[in-house]
Design a protein around this motif. Structure first.
Motif, PDB file in Angstrom:
ATOM      1  N   UNK A 130      49.665 -64.131 -28.763  1.00 30.17           N
ATOM      2  CA  UNK A 130      49.736 -65.642 -27.883  1.00 30.17           C
ATOM      3  C   UNK A 130      49.266 -66.704 -29.265  1.00 30.17           C
ATOM      4  N   UNK A 131      50.103 -67.638 -29.567  1.00 24.42           N
ATOM      5  CA  UNK A 131      49.844 -68.449 -30.543  1.00 24.42           C
ATOM      6  C   UNK A 131      48.772 -69.655 -29.943  1.00 24.42           C
ATOM      7  N   UNK A 132      47.913 -69.961 -30.602  1.00 26.43           N
ATOM      8  CA  UNK A 132      47.036 -70.773 -30.488  1.00 26.43           C
ATOM      9  C   UNK A 132      47.639 -72.323 -30.793  1.00 26.43           C
ATOM     10  N   UNK A 133      47.774 -73.321 -29.880  1.00 24.13           N
ATOM     11  CA  UNK A 133      48.133 -74.715 -30.357  1.00 24.13           C
ATOM     12  C   UNK A 133      47.209 -75.423 -31.065  1.00 24.13           C
ATOM     13  N   UNK A 134      47.277 -76.255 -32.034  1.00 25.73           N
ATOM     14  CA  UNK A 134      46.586 -77.100 -32.797  1.00 25.73           C
ATOM     15  C   UNK A 134      46.294 -78.209 -32.159  1.00 25.73           C
ATOM     16  N   UNK A 135      44.929 -78.459 -31.984  1.00 25.86           N
ATOM     17  CA  UNK A 135      44.546 -80.027 -31.369  1.00 25.86           C
ATOM     18  C   UNK A 135      44.618 -80.833 -32.418  1.00 25.86           C
ATOM     19  N   UNK A 136      44.890 -82.320 -31.809  1.00 27.88           N
ATOM     20  CA  UNK A 136      45.157 -83.274 -32.682  1.00 27.88           C
ATOM     21  C   UNK A 136      43.951 -83.521 -33.972  1.00 27.88           C
ATOM     22  N   UNK A 137      42.409 -83.139 -33.283  1.00 31.82           N
ATOM     23  CA  UNK A 137      41.616 -83.231 -34.238  1.00 31.82           C
ATOM     24  C   UNK A 137      41.567 -82.208 -35.387  1.00 31.82           C
ATOM     25  N   UNK A 138      42.170 -81.019 -34.837  1.00 29.30           N
ATOM     26  CA  UNK A 138      42.140 -79.694 -35.804  1.00 29.30           C
ATOM     27  C   UNK A 138      43.304 -80.203 -36.999  1.00 29.30           C
ATOM     28  N   UNK A 139      44.394 -80.898 -36.436  1.00 22.27           N
ATOM     29  CA  UNK A 139      45.440 -81.406 -37.392  1.00 22.27           C
ATOM     30  C   UNK A 139      44.885 -82.324 -38.315  1.00 22.27           C
ATOM     31  N   UNK A 140      43.906 -83.270 -37.948  1.00 19.40           N
ATOM     32  CA  UNK A 140      43.430 -84.272 -38.890  1.00 19.40           C
ATOM     33  C   UNK A 140      42.426 -83.613 -39.874  1.00 19.40           C
TER      34      UNK A 140
END
Length: 142
Positions: free
Chosen positions: A1-11
């Motif tokens: 399962x691929x974990x989605x990256x959160x907005x804060x993680x992307x920042x």
């Protein structure tokens, strides 16, 4: 399962790429501060003697190995370099416009310059930052 990256993680990943632009300088500064630490003058001019003799080079190597900030900078450099090596030509162009460019273009300007919609550029941004997330072990590439 691929974990989605959160907005804060992307920042955070964007901040990592920004910091990478000066990582060699930051490493050099850290090494100099380890090699030449500030110390108060020693009033014990006669000195004491230790039962163990360690060469200054060995002491410095140990300090570098144990310095958490220096090791973090080395890891950041390695992770970013591996991610950059895996970028497509298009991703590399986006990376250069965003992070390596002295103008520091925003994603809207990059979308305009590369003739992409804003939605499309953010999808491409996600894939670009995901490369770094994989190298950092935050998500898998599957």
């Amino acid at each position: 399962m691929i974990q989605q990256l959160t907005k804060s993680r992307l920042l955070e990943l964007e901040e990592d790429f920004k910091e990478y632009q000066q990582v060699n300088y930051n490493i050099a500064v850290r090494v100099v501060s380890l090699e030449h630490p500030w110390t108060e003058s020693d009033s014990n001019t006669g000195g004491g003697s230790s039962g163990v003799i360690i060469k200054p080079q060995e002491i410095l190597a140990i300090k570098k190995d144990e310095d958490k900030e220096l090791q973090r900078l080395f890891k950041l450099k390695a992770d970013c370099e591996r991610a950059i090596d895996k970028m497509s030509d298009e991703q590399l162009e986006m990376y250069n416009l965003r992070f390596a460019n002295s103008d520091y273009l925003g994603w809207y300007e990059i979308a305009d310059r590369l003739n992409y919609s804003v939605r499309s550029i953010y999808n491409k941004r996600y894939k670009l930052l995901e490369l770094l997330a994989v190298e950092k072990g935050l998500t898998s590439s599957e």
